[in-house]
Scaffold this motif. Structure first.
Motif, mmCIF file in Angstrom:
data_model
loop_
_atom_site.group_PDB
_atom_site.id
_atom_site.type_symbol
_atom_site.label_atom_id
_atom_site.label_comp_id
_atom_site.label_asym_id
_atom_site.label_seq_id
_atom_site.Cartn_x
_atom_site.Cartn_y
_atom_site.Cartn_z
ATOM 1 N N ASN A 180 0.833 -1.209 0.000
ATOM 2 C CA ASN A 180 0.000 0.000 0.000
ATOM 3 C C ASN A 180 0.864 1.254 0.000
ATOM 4 N N ARG A 181 1.943 1.234 0.789
ATOM 5 C CA ARG A 181 2.878 2.373 0.806
ATOM 6 C C ARG A 181 3.519 2.556 -0.560
ATOM 7 N N GLU A 182 3.901 1.432 -1.184
ATOM 8 C CA GLU A 182 4.526 1.505 -2.509
ATOM 9 C C GLU A 182 3.570 2.148 -3.512
ATOM 10 N N LYS A 183 2.289 1.732 -3.457
ATOM 11 C CA LYS A 183 1.304 2.307 -4.377
ATOM 12 C C LYS A 183 1.160 3.812 -4.155
ATOM 13 N N ARG A 184 1.166 4.254 -2.902
ATOM 14 C CA ARG A 184 1.061 5.695 -2.629
ATOM 15 C C ARG A 184 2.285 6.444 -3.149
ATOM 16 N N GLU A 185 3.466 5.854 -2.982
ATOM 17 C CA GLU A 185 4.693 6.494 -3.474
ATOM 18 C C GLU A 185 4.684 6.559 -5.004
ATOM 19 N N GLU A 186 4.216 5.493 -5.652
ATOM 20 C CA GLU A 186 4.144 5.498 -7.120
ATOM 21 C C GLU A 186 3.156 6.549 -7.607
ATOM 22 N N ASP A 187 2.021 6.655 -6.930
ATOM 23 C CA ASP A 187 1.033 7.671 -7.315
ATOM 24 C C ASP A 187 1.613 9.075 -7.156
ATOM 25 N N ALA A 188 2.420 9.269 -6.114
ATOM 26 C CA ALA A 188 3.033 10.585 -5.896
ATOM 27 C C ALA A 188 3.979 10.926 -7.044
ATOM 28 N N VAL A 189 4.723 9.927 -7.528
ATOM 29 C CA VAL A 189 5.631 10.145 -8.665
ATOM 30 C C VAL A 189 4.822 10.503 -9.914
ATOM 31 N N LEU A 190 3.768 9.739 -10.192
ATOM 32 C CA LEU A 190 2.949 9.997 -11.379
ATOM 33 C C LEU A 190 2.269 11.362 -11.290
ATOM 34 N N ARG A 191 1.854 11.746 -10.086
ATOM 35 C CA ARG A 191 1.221 13.059 -9.917
ATOM 36 C C ARG A 191 2.234 14.175 -10.203
ATOM 37 N N ARG A 192 3.464 13.998 -9.726
ATOM 38 C CA ARG A 192 4.502 15.021 -9.959
ATOM 39 C C ARG A 192 4.804 15.139 -11.456
ATOM 40 N N LEU A 193 4.923 14.001 -12.134
ATOM 41 C CA LEU A 193 5.205 14.038 -13.566
ATOM 42 C C LEU A 193 4.030 14.626 -14.348
ATOM 43 N N THR A 194 2.811 14.296 -13.927
ATOM 44 C CA THR A 194 1.630 14.854 -14.603
ATOM 45 C C THR A 194 1.584 16.363 -14.440
ATOM 46 N N ASP A 195 1.942 16.840 -13.258
ATOM 47 C CA ASP A 195 1.998 18.291 -13.031
ATOM 48 C C ASP A 195 3.023 18.948 -13.957
ATOM 49 N N LEU A 196 4.168 18.275 -14.155
ATOM 50 C CA LEU A 196 5.196 18.825 -15.046
ATOM 51 C C LEU A 196 4.689 18.891 -16.487
ATOM 52 N N VAL A 197 4.007 17.833 -16.929
ATOM 53 C CA VAL A 197 3.440 17.848 -18.277
ATOM 54 C C VAL A 197 2.416 18.970 -18.396
ATOM 55 N N ARG A 198 1.590 19.136 -17.371
ATOM 56 C CA ARG A 198 0.572 20.202 -17.392
ATOM 57 C C ARG A 198 1.238 21.574 -17.532
ATOM 58 N N ASN A 199 2.399 21.747 -16.912
ATOM 59 C CA ASN A 199 3.103 23.031 -16.989
ATOM 60 C C ASN A 199 3.652 23.318 -18.390
ATOM 61 N N HIS A 200 3.741 22.268 -19.237
ATOM 62 C CA HIS A 200 4.293 22.443 -20.583
ATOM 63 C C HIS A 200 3.273 22.086 -21.663
ATOM 64 N N LEU A 201 1.999 22.157 -21.328
ATOM 65 C CA LEU A 201 0.972 21.747 -22.298
ATOM 66 C C LEU A 201 1.031 22.540 -23.597
ATOM 67 N N ASP A 202 1.227 23.850 -23.496
ATOM 68 C CA ASP A 202 1.224 24.681 -24.705
ATOM 69 C C ASP A 202 2.363 24.289 -25.643
ATOM 70 N N GLU A 203 3.549 24.077 -25.080
ATOM 71 C CA GLU A 203 4.695 23.722 -25.921
ATOM 72 C C GLU A 203 4.528 22.333 -26.532
ATOM 73 N N ILE A 204 3.995 21.405 -25.751
ATOM 74 C CA ILE A 204 3.808 20.043 -26.272
ATOM 75 C C ILE A 204 2.770 20.065 -27.391
ATOM 76 N N ARG A 205 1.688 20.815 -27.205
ATOM 77 C CA ARG A 205 0.647 20.879 -28.248
ATOM 78 C C ARG A 205 1.194 21.531 -29.514
ATOM 79 N N LEU A 206 1.996 22.567 -29.340
ATOM 80 C CA LEU A 206 2.580 23.236 -30.496
ATOM 81 C C LEU A 206 3.492 22.273 -31.256
ATOM 82 N N THR A 207 4.289 21.525 -30.534
ATOM 83 C CA THR A 207 5.196 20.542 -31.147
ATOM 84 C C THR A 207 4.406 19.461 -31.848
ATOM 85 N N LEU A 208 3.350 18.979 -31.190
ATOM 86 C CA LEU A 208 2.532 17.922 -31.782
ATOM 87 C C LEU A 208 1.903 18.406 -33.092
#
Length: 208
Positions: A180-208
């Motif tokens: 259960n702890r491992e799952k929470r830690e993994e979710d925290a990593v995915l949440r951090r990475l998702t936040d980073l992607v959200r911060n670069h949405l405009d650039e990623i969409r432009l590139t796409l």
């Protein structure tokens, strides 16, 4: 030479999901983002080789963003096979070390306590398996009760019972808590990475 443009994943579904605060993108989404950003880097380099001969293409190539800081973080956290790496966070590395140590203790105790001559007739085979996330051992059905424990399953022929010995119940409980702890830690990593992607949405969409 040939244009280094290859098939690439459509990121639109992932980017749409990332717009929602608190959302979690799965590991494969980040590898798809990486694939597009790497392609952007190769394509931009190729187009710039034209220099003054291809001014309009060069201007378009300036819109291709490889977002090096983002790609480096993703590579540090997600394997090419969509596995969240230990190095993604200190907490994740720690809980996985504890999981490994606890699994080794459980396996060692089972072998020392139950894979002994005294239980040779009761054991269907000296194998350790899992049922419902808990370590169990296969016992002949007609030797039920020789090893005190909890029955989690039986074979299709009903000749074998899969028993969780009472002696390892606490170890199995500890493993469940660690998972259960491992799952929470993994979710925290995915949440951090998702936040980073959200911060670069405009650039990623432009590139796409």
């Amino acid at each position: 030479g040939p244009v280094p443009l290859t098939d690439f994943p459509l990121l639109t579904p992932w980017l749409t999901k990332a717009t929602v605060r608190g959302s979690l993108l799965p590991p494969e989404a980040f590898n798809h983002v990486l694939q597009v950003l790497r392609l952007a880097r190769h394509l931009r380099h190729y187009i710039r080789l034209g220099g003054d001969l291809t001014p309009r293409l060069t201007a378009l190539a300036d819109n291709l963003k490889d977002l090096t800081p983002l790609t480096e973080v993703i590579q540090q956290c997600i394997s090419p096979h969509n596995f969240i790496l230990d190095q993604a966070s200190p907490g994740l590395a720690q809980v996985r070390r504890e999981l490994t140590d606890t699994r080794e203790r459980v396996n060692r105790q089972i072998k020392q306590d139950f894979f002994q001559p005294a239980f040779q007739d009761a054991l269907q085979s000296p194998l350790i398996s899992q049922r419902h996330g808990r370590y169990v051992i296969p016992i002949k059905a007609d030797h039920k009760g020789v090893i005190p424990g909890i029955i989690h399953d039986q074979s299709q022929t009903r000749a074998t019972l899969f028993i969780e010995p009472l002696a390892i119940v606490e170890h199995n409980n500890a493993l469940n808590l660690l998972h259960n702890r491992e799952k929470r830690e993994e979710d925290a990593v995915l949440r951090r990475l998702t936040d980073l992607v959200r911060n670069h949405l405009d650039e990623i969409r432009l590139t796409l």
